[in-house]
Design a protein around this motif. Structure first.
Motif, PDB file in Angstrom:
ATOM      1  N   TYR A  81       0.830  -1.206   0.000  1.00  0.00           N
ATOM      2  CA  TYR A  81       0.000   0.000   0.000  1.00  0.00           C
ATOM      3  C   TYR A  81       0.865   1.257   0.000  1.00  0.00           C
ATOM      4  N   ALA A  82       1.974   1.230   0.720  1.00  0.00           N
ATOM      5  CA  ALA A  82       2.906   2.360   0.703  1.00  0.00           C
ATOM      6  C   ALA A  82       3.511   2.521  -0.688  1.00  0.00           C
ATOM      7  N   LYS A  83       3.783   1.401  -1.347  1.00  0.00           N
ATOM      8  CA  LYS A  83       4.332   1.446  -2.700  1.00  0.00           C
ATOM      9  C   LYS A  83       3.338   2.086  -3.667  1.00  0.00           C
ATOM     10  N   VAL A  84       2.078   1.738  -3.544  1.00  0.00           N
ATOM     11  CA  VAL A  84       1.055   2.312  -4.426  1.00  0.00           C
ATOM     12  C   VAL A  84       0.916   3.816  -4.186  1.00  0.00           C
ATOM     13  N   ILE A  85       0.918   4.230  -2.927  1.00  0.00           N
ATOM     14  CA  ILE A  85       0.827   5.657  -2.615  1.00  0.00           C
ATOM     15  C   ILE A  85       2.027   6.406  -3.176  1.00  0.00           C
ATOM     16  N   LEU A  86       3.214   5.850  -3.003  1.00  0.00           N
ATOM     17  CA  LEU A  86       4.414   6.490  -3.557  1.00  0.00           C
ATOM     18  C   LEU A  86       4.376   6.527  -5.079  1.00  0.00           C
ATOM     19  N   PHE A  87       3.776   5.514  -5.705  1.00  0.00           N
ATOM     20  CA  PHE A  87       3.641   5.525  -7.162  1.00  0.00           C
ATOM     21  C   PHE A  87       2.758   6.690  -7.606  1.00  0.00           C
ATOM     22  N   ALA A 122      12.064  21.348  -8.054  1.00  0.00           N
ATOM     23  CA  ALA A 122      11.521  20.864  -6.774  1.00  0.00           C
ATOM     24  C   ALA A 122      10.614  19.656  -7.018  1.00  0.00           C
ATOM     25  N   GLY A 123       9.820  19.703  -8.075  1.00  0.00           N
ATOM     26  CA  GLY A 123       8.988  18.552  -8.445  1.00  0.00           C
ATOM     27  C   GLY A 123       9.839  17.347  -8.806  1.00  0.00           C
ATOM     28  N   LEU A 124      10.974  17.610  -9.458  1.00  0.00           N
ATOM     29  CA  LEU A 124      11.896  16.521  -9.776  1.00  0.00           C
ATOM     30  C   LEU A 124      12.456  15.900  -8.500  1.00  0.00           C
ATOM     31  N   LEU A 125      12.747  16.721  -7.507  1.00  0.00           N
ATOM     32  CA  LEU A 125      13.239  16.209  -6.225  1.00  0.00           C
ATOM     33  C   LEU A 125      12.190  15.319  -5.550  1.00  0.00           C
ATOM     34  N   ILE A 126      10.941  15.765  -5.563  1.00  0.00           N
ATOM     35  CA  ILE A 126       9.857  14.961  -4.984  1.00  0.00           C
ATOM     36  C   ILE A 126       9.723  13.634  -5.737  1.00  0.00           C
ATOM     37  N   SER A 127       9.799  13.692  -7.061  1.00  0.00           N
ATOM     38  CA  SER A 127       9.725  12.471  -7.865  1.00  0.00           C
ATOM     39  C   SER A 127      10.869  11.529  -7.553  1.00  0.00           C
ATOM     40  N   THR A 128      12.057  12.085  -7.392  1.00  0.00           N
ATOM     41  CA  THR A 128      13.230  11.267  -7.093  1.00  0.00           C
ATOM     42  C   THR A 128      13.085  10.566  -5.751  1.00  0.00           C
ATOM     43  N   VAL A 129      12.616  11.303  -4.748  1.00  0.00           N
ATOM     44  CA  VAL A 129      12.426  10.709  -3.422  1.00  0.00           C
ATOM     45  C   VAL A 129      11.371   9.606  -3.487  1.00  0.00           C
ATOM     46  N   ALA A 130      10.297   9.828  -4.228  1.00  0.00           N
ATOM     47  CA  ALA A 130       9.245   8.813  -4.355  1.00  0.00           C
ATOM     48  C   ALA A 130       9.770   7.573  -5.076  1.00  0.00           C
ATOM     49  N   LEU A 131      10.545   7.764  -6.150  1.00  0.00           N
ATOM     50  CA  LEU A 131      11.083   6.629  -6.891  1.00  0.00           C
ATOM     51  C   LEU A 131      12.064   5.830  -6.043  1.00  0.00           C
ATOM     52  N   ILE A 132      12.932   6.519  -5.314  1.00  0.00           N
ATOM     53  CA  ILE A 132      13.874   5.825  -4.426  1.00  0.00           C
ATOM     54  C   ILE A 132      13.114   5.094  -3.317  1.00  0.00           C
ATOM     55  N   GLY A 133      12.043   5.715  -2.811  1.00  0.00           N
ATOM     56  CA  GLY A 133      11.218   5.059  -1.792  1.00  0.00           C
ATOM     57  C   GLY A 133      10.572   3.786  -2.308  1.00  0.00           C
ATOM     58  N   ILE A 134      10.068   3.820  -3.534  1.00  0.00           N
ATOM     59  CA  ILE A 134       9.453   2.632  -4.131  1.00  0.00           C
ATOM     60  C   ILE A 134      10.492   1.525  -4.286  1.00  0.00           C
ATOM     61  N   LEU A 135      11.641   1.885  -4.840  1.00  0.00           N
ATOM     62  CA  LEU A 135      12.697   0.881  -5.033  1.00  0.00           C
ATOM     63  C   LEU A 135      13.178   0.322  -3.698  1.00  0.00           C
ATOM     64  N   GLY A 136      13.270   1.188  -2.689  1.00  0.00           N
ATOM     65  CA  GLY A 136      13.673   0.725  -1.361  1.00  0.00           C
ATOM     66  C   GLY A 136      12.671  -0.238  -0.761  1.00  0.00           C
ATOM     67  N   LEU A 137      11.387   0.069  -0.899  1.00  0.00           N
ATOM     68  CA  LEU A 137      10.350  -0.837  -0.387  1.00  0.00           C
ATOM     69  C   LEU A 137      10.395  -2.193  -1.078  1.00  0.00           C
ATOM     70  N   VAL A 138      10.601  -2.170  -2.383  1.00  0.00           N
ATOM     71  CA  VAL A 138      10.627  -3.427  -3.135  1.00  0.00           C
ATOM     72  C   VAL A 138      11.852  -4.252  -2.751  1.00  0.00           C
ATOM     73  N   MET A 139      12.980  -3.600  -2.538  1.00  0.00           N
ATOM     74  CA  MET A 139      14.200  -4.344  -2.203  1.00  0.00           C
ATOM     75  C   MET A 139      14.194  -4.847  -0.763  1.00  0.00           C
ATOM     76  N   ILE A 140      13.726  -4.010   0.158  1.00  0.00           N
ATOM     77  CA  ILE A 140      13.769  -4.373   1.568  1.00  0.00           C
ATOM     78  C   ILE A 140      12.589  -5.264   1.968  1.00  0.00           C
ATOM     79  N   LYS A 141      11.421  -4.989   1.406  1.00  0.00           N
ATOM     80  CA  LYS A 141      10.188  -5.706   1.750  1.00  0.00           C
ATOM     81  C   LYS A 141      10.006  -5.757   3.279  1.00  0.00           C
ATOM     82  N   PRO A 142       9.800  -4.587   3.878  1.00  0.00           N
ATOM     83  CA  PRO A 142       9.726  -4.542   5.344  1.00  0.00           C
ATOM     84  C   PRO A 142       8.532  -5.329   5.888  1.00  0.00           C
ATOM     85  N   VAL A 143       8.709  -5.809   7.102  1.00  0.00           N
ATOM     86  CA  VAL A 143       7.648  -6.544   7.794  1.00  0.00           C
ATOM     87  C   VAL A 143       7.132  -5.662   8.912  1.00  0.00           C
TER      88      VAL A 143
END
Length: 130
Positions: free
Chosen positions: A77-83, A107-128
């Motif tokens: 759900y966090a991944k979908v919101i970040l998407f 500034a919009g590019l910075l927000i996009s970058t943070v969201a993309l890194i967040g998505i990739l981080g969630l997918v790689m870490i798969k937090p519990v």
């Protein structure tokens, strides 16, 4: 190969394409800027590739979700919101509007970058979340 694996490969290939297009479009905000507008030399091809990758991500993501019978982990759900944050900020960053300042686009590019890194981080870490 089974359909799930093929769909997953297409999904990840689309993500890779999105990352490449993301970097290429980000460069247009820094190289060859004309006034307050990004460099427009390769705009049509980059927009087309961006739309293709986002469409493939959405379609293959929905197919994968259907294949898993809509059973997901809580981090999904966090991944979908970040998407949606990524999608929204990218559309506002590259909107053809002369009233949007270059600093606002960056500034919009910075927000996009943070969201993309967040998505990739969630997918790689798969937090519990317990």
């Amino acid at each position: 190969m089974d359909a799930h694996l093929i769909t997953k490969i297409v999904h990840m290939s689309a993500v890779s394409l999105l990352i490449l297009v993301f970097v290429a479009r980000a460069a247009t905000l820094f190289i060859g800027v004309q006034g307050q507008q990004p460099n427009i030399n390769s705009r049509k091809s980059l927009v087309g590739l961006q739309h293709l990758s986002l469409t493939l991500i959405i379609v293959t993501g929905a197919v994968l979700l259907f294949m898993k019978n809509f059973v997901v982990e809580p981090w999904f759900y966090a991944k979908v919101i970040l998407f949606f944050v990524l999608w929204s900020s990218m559309s506002k960053t590259y909107k053809q509007d002369s009233n949007v300042l270059l600093v606002q686009r960056r500034a919009g590019l910075l927000i996009s970058t943070v969201a993309l890194i967040g998505i990739l981080g969630l997918v790689m870490i798969k937090p519990v979340f317990a």
